[in-house]
Design a protein around this motif. Structure first.
Motif, PDB file in Angstrom:
ATOM      1  N   ALA A  96       0.844  -1.194   0.000  1.00 42.69           N
ATOM      2  CA  ALA A  96       0.000   0.000   0.000  1.00 42.69           C
ATOM      3  C   ALA A  96       0.877   1.241   0.000  1.00 42.69           C
ATOM      4  CB  ALA A  96      -0.915   0.001   1.215  1.00 42.69           C
ATOM      5  N   SER A  97       0.304   2.362  -0.414  1.00 43.46           N
ATOM      6  CA  SER A  97       1.057   3.621  -0.393  1.00 43.46           C
ATOM      7  C   SER A  97       0.860   4.302   0.956  1.00 43.46           C
ATOM      8  CB  SER A  97       0.587   4.534  -1.529  1.00 43.46           C
ATOM      9  OG  SER A  97      -0.758   4.900  -1.321  1.00 43.46           O
ATOM     10  N   LEU A  98       1.861   5.063   1.323  1.00 51.55           N
ATOM     11  CA  LEU A  98       1.884   5.696   2.637  1.00 51.55           C
ATOM     12  C   LEU A  98       2.004   7.203   2.503  1.00 51.55           C
ATOM     13  CD1 LEU A  98       2.381   5.561   5.807  1.00 51.55           C
ATOM     14  CD2 LEU A  98       4.815   5.527   5.217  1.00 51.55           C
ATOM     15  N   GLU A  99       1.232   7.919   3.301  1.00 48.10           N
ATOM     16  CA  GLU A  99       1.478   9.340   3.468  1.00 48.10           C
ATOM     17  C   GLU A  99       1.201   9.691   4.924  1.00 48.10           C
ATOM     18  OE1 GLU A  99      -0.107  12.043   0.621  1.00 48.10           O
ATOM     19  OE2 GLU A  99       0.715  13.793   1.655  1.00 48.10           O
ATOM     20  N   LEU A 100       2.212  10.211   5.595  1.00 49.82           N
ATOM     21  CA  LEU A 100       2.088  10.633   6.986  1.00 49.82           C
ATOM     22  C   LEU A 100       2.161  12.149   7.035  1.00 49.82           C
ATOM     23  CD1 LEU A 100       4.408   8.075   8.836  1.00 49.82           C
ATOM     24  CD2 LEU A 100       1.960   7.903   8.324  1.00 49.82           C
ATOM     25  N   GLY A 101       1.202  12.749   7.729  1.00 52.99           N
ATOM     26  CA  GLY A 101       1.135  14.192   7.772  1.00 52.99           C
ATOM     27  C   GLY A 101       2.018  14.804   8.854  1.00 52.99           C
ATOM     28  N   CYS A 102       2.568  15.974   8.540  1.00 51.68           N
ATOM     29  CA  CYS A 102       3.359  16.739   9.506  1.00 51.68           C
ATOM     30  C   CYS A 102       3.125  18.215   9.220  1.00 51.68           C
ATOM     31  CB  CYS A 102       4.840  16.407   9.392  1.00 51.68           C
ATOM     32  SG  CYS A 102       5.894  17.485  10.388  1.00 51.68           S
ATOM     33  N   ASN A 103       2.696  18.941  10.235  1.00 53.24           N
ATOM     34  CA  ASN A 103       2.550  20.384  10.132  1.00 53.24           C
ATOM     35  C   ASN A 103       3.317  21.031  11.263  1.00 53.24           C
ATOM     36  OD1 ASN A 103      -0.222  19.350   8.850  1.00 53.24           O
ATOM     37  ND2 ASN A 103       0.306  21.341   7.999  1.00 53.24           N
ATOM     38  N   TYR A 104       3.940  22.153  10.966  1.00 53.95           N
ATOM     39  CA  TYR A 104       4.716  22.815  12.000  1.00 53.95           C
ATOM     40  C   TYR A 104       4.222  24.251  12.153  1.00 53.95           C
ATOM     41  CZ  TYR A 104       7.191  25.135   8.228  1.00 53.95           C
ATOM     42  OH  TYR A 104       7.485  25.896   7.120  1.00 53.95           O
ATOM     43  N   SER A 105       4.563  24.792  13.301  1.00 54.10           N
ATOM     44  CA  SER A 105       4.204  26.171  13.580  1.00 54.10           C
ATOM     45  C   SER A 105       5.467  26.907  13.984  1.00 54.10           C
ATOM     46  CB  SER A 105       3.182  26.216  14.723  1.00 54.10           C
ATOM     47  OG  SER A 105       2.980  27.532  15.159  1.00 54.10           O
ATOM     48  N   TYR A 106       5.872  27.858  13.153  1.00 48.97           N
ATOM     49  CA  TYR A 106       7.047  28.665  13.463  1.00 48.97           C
ATOM     50  C   TYR A 106       7.085  29.840  12.512  1.00 48.97           C
ATOM     51  CZ  TYR A 106      11.801  30.158  14.370  1.00 48.97           C
ATOM     52  OH  TYR A 106      12.899  30.896  14.707  1.00 48.97           O
ATOM     53  N   GLY A 107       7.437  31.008  13.028  1.00 42.75           N
ATOM     54  CA  GLY A 107       7.407  32.208  12.209  1.00 42.75           C
ATOM     55  C   GLY A 107       8.607  32.406  11.303  1.00 42.75           C
ATOM     56  N   GLY A 108       9.679  31.710  11.550  1.00 48.76           N
ATOM     57  CA  GLY A 108      10.894  31.925  10.771  1.00 48.76           C
ATOM     58  C   GLY A 108      11.186  30.784   9.813  1.00 48.76           C
ATOM     59  N   LYS A 156       5.706  25.202   1.818  1.00 41.11           N
ATOM     60  CA  LYS A 156       5.876  26.321   2.750  1.00 41.11           C
ATOM     61  C   LYS A 156       4.546  26.989   3.074  1.00 41.11           C
ATOM     62  CE  LYS A 156       8.794  30.379   3.413  1.00 41.11           C
ATOM     63  NZ  LYS A 156       9.824  31.251   2.799  1.00 41.11           N
ATOM     64  N   SER A 157       3.695  27.137   2.062  1.00 41.11           N
ATOM     65  CA  SER A 157       2.419  27.837   2.265  1.00 41.11           C
ATOM     66  C   SER A 157       1.494  27.085   3.210  1.00 41.11           C
ATOM     67  CB  SER A 157       1.719  28.053   0.917  1.00 41.11           C
ATOM     68  OG  SER A 157       1.451  26.802   0.301  1.00 41.11           O
ATOM     69  N   LYS A 158       1.704  25.799   3.323  1.00 40.39           N
ATOM     70  CA  LYS A 158       0.870  24.976   4.201  1.00 40.39           C
ATOM     71  C   LYS A 158       1.597  24.591   5.485  1.00 40.39           C
ATOM     72  CE  LYS A 158      -1.950  22.888   0.553  1.00 40.39           C
ATOM     73  NZ  LYS A 158      -2.438  21.627  -0.047  1.00 40.39           N
ATOM     74  N   PHE A 159       2.815  25.039   5.640  1.00 40.22           N
ATOM     75  CA  PHE A 159       3.628  24.674   6.812  1.00 40.22           C
ATOM     76  C   PHE A 159       3.618  23.149   6.990  1.00 40.22           C
ATOM     77  CE2 PHE A 159       4.364  28.903   8.454  1.00 40.22           C
ATOM     78  CZ  PHE A 159       3.322  29.634   7.914  1.00 40.22           C
ATOM     79  N   SER A 160       3.782  22.460   5.870  1.00 35.78           N
ATOM     80  CA  SER A 160       3.696  21.001   5.951  1.00 35.78           C
ATOM     81  C   SER A 160       4.960  20.341   5.398  1.00 35.78           C
ATOM     82  CB  SER A 160       2.470  20.491   5.184  1.00 35.78           C
ATOM     83  OG  SER A 160       2.642  20.651   3.800  1.00 35.78           O
ATOM     84  N   PHE A 161       5.184  19.134   5.858  1.00 37.17           N
ATOM     85  CA  PHE A 161       6.335  18.329   5.428  1.00 37.17           C
ATOM     86  C   PHE A 161       5.909  16.873   5.527  1.00 37.17           C
ATOM     87  CE2 PHE A 161      10.513  17.796   4.073  1.00 37.17           C
ATOM     88  CZ  PHE A 161      11.276  16.991   4.907  1.00 37.17           C
ATOM     89  N   ASN A 162       5.053  16.458   4.607  1.00 32.51           N
ATOM     90  CA  ASN A 162       4.480  15.112   4.674  1.00 32.51           C
ATOM     91  C   ASN A 162       5.436  14.071   4.131  1.00 32.51           C
ATOM     92  OD1 ASN A 162       2.264  16.408   5.654  1.00 32.51           O
ATOM     93  ND2 ASN A 162       0.938  16.005   3.888  1.00 32.51           N
ATOM     94  N   LEU A 163       5.413  12.937   4.767  1.00 32.43           N
ATOM     95  CA  LEU A 163       6.274  11.808   4.387  1.00 32.43           C
ATOM     96  C   LEU A 163       5.490  10.843   3.519  1.00 32.43           C
ATOM     97  CD1 LEU A 163       9.065  10.359   4.975  1.00 32.43           C
ATOM     98  CD2 LEU A 163       7.810   9.091   6.740  1.00 32.43           C
ATOM     99  N   ARG A 164       6.155  10.344   2.466  1.00 33.92           N
ATOM    100  CA  ARG A 164       5.466   9.426   1.552  1.00 33.92           C
ATOM    101  C   ARG A 164       6.364   8.255   1.199  1.00 33.92           C
ATOM    102  NH1 ARG A 164       3.551  14.476  -1.486  1.00 33.92           N
ATOM    103  NH2 ARG A 164       5.326  14.156  -2.868  1.00 33.92           N
ATOM    104  N   LYS A 165       5.691   7.157   0.869  1.00 29.70           N
ATOM    105  CA  LYS A 165       6.380   5.998   0.291  1.00 29.70           C
ATOM    106  C   LYS A 165       5.363   5.293  -0.591  1.00 29.70           C
ATOM    107  CE  LYS A 165       9.332   2.047   1.236  1.00 29.70           C
ATOM    108  NZ  LYS A 165      10.102   1.248   2.208  1.00 29.70           N
ATOM    109  N   PRO A 166       5.733   4.983  -1.839  1.00 25.96           N
ATOM    110  CA  PRO A 166       4.759   4.432  -2.770  1.00 25.96           C
ATOM    111  C   PRO A 166       4.286   3.036  -2.406  1.00 25.96           C
ATOM    112  CG  PRO A 166       6.825   4.989  -3.904  1.00 25.96           C
ATOM    113  CD  PRO A 166       7.020   5.272  -2.450  1.00 25.96           C
TER     114      PRO A 166
END
Lengths: 114, 113
Positions: free
Chosen positions: A17-29, A69-79
């Motif tokens: 199966a394919s994988l996507e794990l969500g990551c959102n961060y909060s930081y002004g810089g 950057k616009s979503k403050f996200s860094f999602n991890l994926r594996k096909p």
């Protein structure tokens, strides 16, 4: 203050199966972003990192992550996941300026069923 | 050779005792860290040392005292252990205190009874 959110607490997938794990961060810089993996009973290992440049980064074991950057996200994926990918996955962030203080998300447990 | 090593791997002790956890890195890094991972797997930094000098000290009780005899070692001493100190403690290192990836040790599981 910096914070990291991983909304998926536990993900269960069948092999291939394919994988996507969500990551959102909060930081002004400007930030550096990481994904670490912790296999059962083992220490944390770096999967991949983003410092600058191409927002799509490739890591070890077929993993990749996309910095939006616009979503403050860094999602991890594996096909296509394998049973050996069963582990805890942590997203982390540091500021690009200042001390190298890693802020971790709460982790996502991935269970891959053979 | 193990890059970042910790001893002991497991530590079981009673409330009120004093214990130490040792960490050594052979990567030639200047900066070392201690993290605490609680029962819900949440990881939080406790301390960071750069070239034997403290640069980060998060809100950690005074009962926790890190000691860095040289830049390859960062030990964690805990006085008057409490039940809430039960956790896995990870040591890590990085080339400098500037943003860079960190290399983690295997962890020490501390159980306070």
């Amino acid at each position: 203050a910096q914070s990291v959110s991983q909304h998926n607490h536990h993900v269960i997938l069948s092999e291939a199966a394919s994988l996507e794990l969500g990551c959102n961060y909060s930081y002004g810089g400007t930030v550096n972003l990481f994904w670490y993996v912790q296999y059962p009973g083992q220490h944390l290992q770096l999967l991949l990192k983003y410092f600058s440049g191409d927002p799509l980064v490739k890591g070890i074991k077929g993993f990749e992550a996309e910095f939006i950057k616009s979503k403050f996200s860094f999602n991890l994926r594996k096909p296509s996941v394998q049973w050996s990918d069963t582990a805890e996955y942590f997203c982390a962030v540091t500021s690009q300026t200042g001390a190298n203080n890693l802020f971790f998300g709460t982790g996502t447990r991935l269970t891959v069923i053979p | 050779d193990t890059a970042v090593s910790q001893t002991p791997k497991y530590l079981v002790t009673q409330m009120g005792n004093d214990k130490s956890i040792k960490c050594e890195q052979n990567l030639g890094h200047d900066t070392m860290y201690w993290y605490k991972q609680d029962s819900k797997k949440f990881l939080k930094i406790m301390f960071s040392y750069n070239n034997k000098e403290l640069i980060i000290n998060e809100t950690v009780p005074n009962r926790f005292s890190p000691k860095s005899p040289d830049k390859a070692h960062l030990n964690l001493h805990i006085n008057s252990l409490e039940l809430g100190d039960s956790a896995v403690y990870f040591c890590a290192s990085s080339p400098s205190f500037l943003p860079y990836e960190q290399y983690f040790g295997p962890g020490t599981r501390l159980t306070v009874t």
